[in-house]
Write an enzyme that holds these catalytic residues in place. Sequence first.
Site, PDB file in Angstrom:
ATOM      1  N   ARG A 224       9.304  15.801  -1.164  1.00  0.00           N
ATOM      2  CA  ARG A 224       8.498  17.008  -1.371  1.00  0.00           C
ATOM      3  C   ARG A 224       9.401  18.204  -1.653  1.00  0.00           C
ATOM      4  O   ARG A 224       9.108  19.036  -2.523  1.00  0.00           O
ATOM      5  CB  ARG A 224       7.617  17.260  -0.141  1.00  0.00           C
TER       6      ARG A 224
ATOM      7  N   GLU B 131       1.781   4.072   8.106  1.00  0.00           N
ATOM      8  CA  GLU B 131       3.108   3.530   7.834  1.00  0.00           C
ATOM      9  C   GLU B 131       3.764   2.958   9.088  1.00  0.00           C
ATOM     10  O   GLU B 131       4.727   2.193   8.994  1.00  0.00           O
ATOM     11  CB  GLU B 131       4.000   4.614   7.237  1.00  0.00           C
TER      12      GLU B 131
ATOM     13  N   HIS C 231      -0.341  -0.587  -0.368  1.00  0.00           N
ATOM     14  CA  HIS C 231       1.000  -0.021  -0.227  1.00  0.00           C
ATOM     15  C   HIS C 231       2.023  -0.862  -0.993  1.00  0.00           C
ATOM     16  O   HIS C 231       1.676  -1.564  -1.948  1.00  0.00           O
ATOM     17  CB  HIS C 231       1.352   0.117   1.254  1.00  0.00           C
TER      18      HIS C 231
END
Length: 446
Positions: free
Chosen positions: A35, A334, A361
């Site tokens: 990010r 996750e 995923h």
Amino acid sequence: MTENPAHIDLWPAPHASAAVDATVHVPGSKSVTNRALVLASLAAEPGWLRRPLRSRDTLLMAGGLRAMGVGIEETVSSSSTVAGGPAASGEAWRVIPSGLQGPATVDVGNAGTVMRFLPPVAALADGPVRFDGDPRSYERPLNGVIDALRVLGARIDDDGRGALPMTVFGGGALDGGPVEVDASSSSQFVSALLLSAPRFNQGVEVRHIGSALPSMPHIRMTVDMLRNAGAQVDTPESGGEPNVWRVTPGAVLGVDLTIEPDLSNAQPFLAAALVTGGRVVIPDWPERTTQPGDRLRQLFTEMGGSCELTDQGLVFTGSGSIHGIDADLSEVGELTPGIAAVAALADSPSTLRGVAHLRLHETDRLAALTKEINELGGDVTETADGLHIRPRPLHGGVFHTYDDHRMATAGAVIGLAVEGVEIENVATTAKTLPDFPDMWAGMLGN
């Protein structure tokens, strides 16, 4: 889900002969690093990323941005390795924004953040940007980003697949405005649009439609990082409409950011303390964070451990007993492979819920975990949205990874308690945790 041949790269998972007692320096967060790279590339001035993760996914992100003309200068301590650790503290990336340019080609590998976060950036480039990647990347959903970008004014050629490979024909700018997205298969669809939105002419109003959003902490991470870079963001949490995020157009500031350790990547090491009844210290664990991995403190405490935040970092201690858990993991999907591995070694059954999206995923994680644990003698069944795990005595065998880093680390956790476990293609851990085998051996004092 495509099974990998068992003969490739079998790694004998070390068996723990005693309780672990180790300090493990976990490299920087992949989610924060990628990010931050996007935001720094869209900024009005250069910025710094300190202690970034250097792994396959982050190097693919940096490579994609460089292909579009962004300057990313790496300063790496000559004595450090990409695995992180004390010597890695001097690593930094200086990101120098420039006019985004095509033609360019972006290799996404099998990185969800790269394949979803960079198409909006490419829509701002001056020229075409082609996206391609690993075969598995063709199967992962991308329609949410593609359809939304078209509504916002982008021109994209994906041959109608809603998936890779594709070309984004950047026009140097993007109108932006309101758009509806079904992000129930991946919260990254929302984050992808928000990250580039300050540079859209009208900003963006993203309205999620469909069933519940998974992985909300990752959206909160995106919002926090946008605000840190000077963007104005209205969210449901700040009094806005439910499932609506608005970003106002404006300049993105270049920031000097130190990347937190990747708390999700701390999971196998904390699990080692739980499984062996030992003690593991993770330095630099933040007191407050948007990382989903922070929930490990609660989950692994419920499963039999205890933890304390000290000046050393997070000190996690196993009790010698592992208890089953009934947990909704929809916000922290996750973490499911590692929790499933520990649950397979527990003294009571576990039910893991809210993670149907894991079928999309790196691999179908629910099917993969069920198959691989059961082939070691376990008793795992898939439910509509998760797994039910009944502990059974396990035995050695090959644990396949399906090119999924979290499958590899889950197998390593089981190997601590079960002799004869061999991990197929442990090198896939380089996606987010480079040099994992050496870190694992170091934790065990090998």
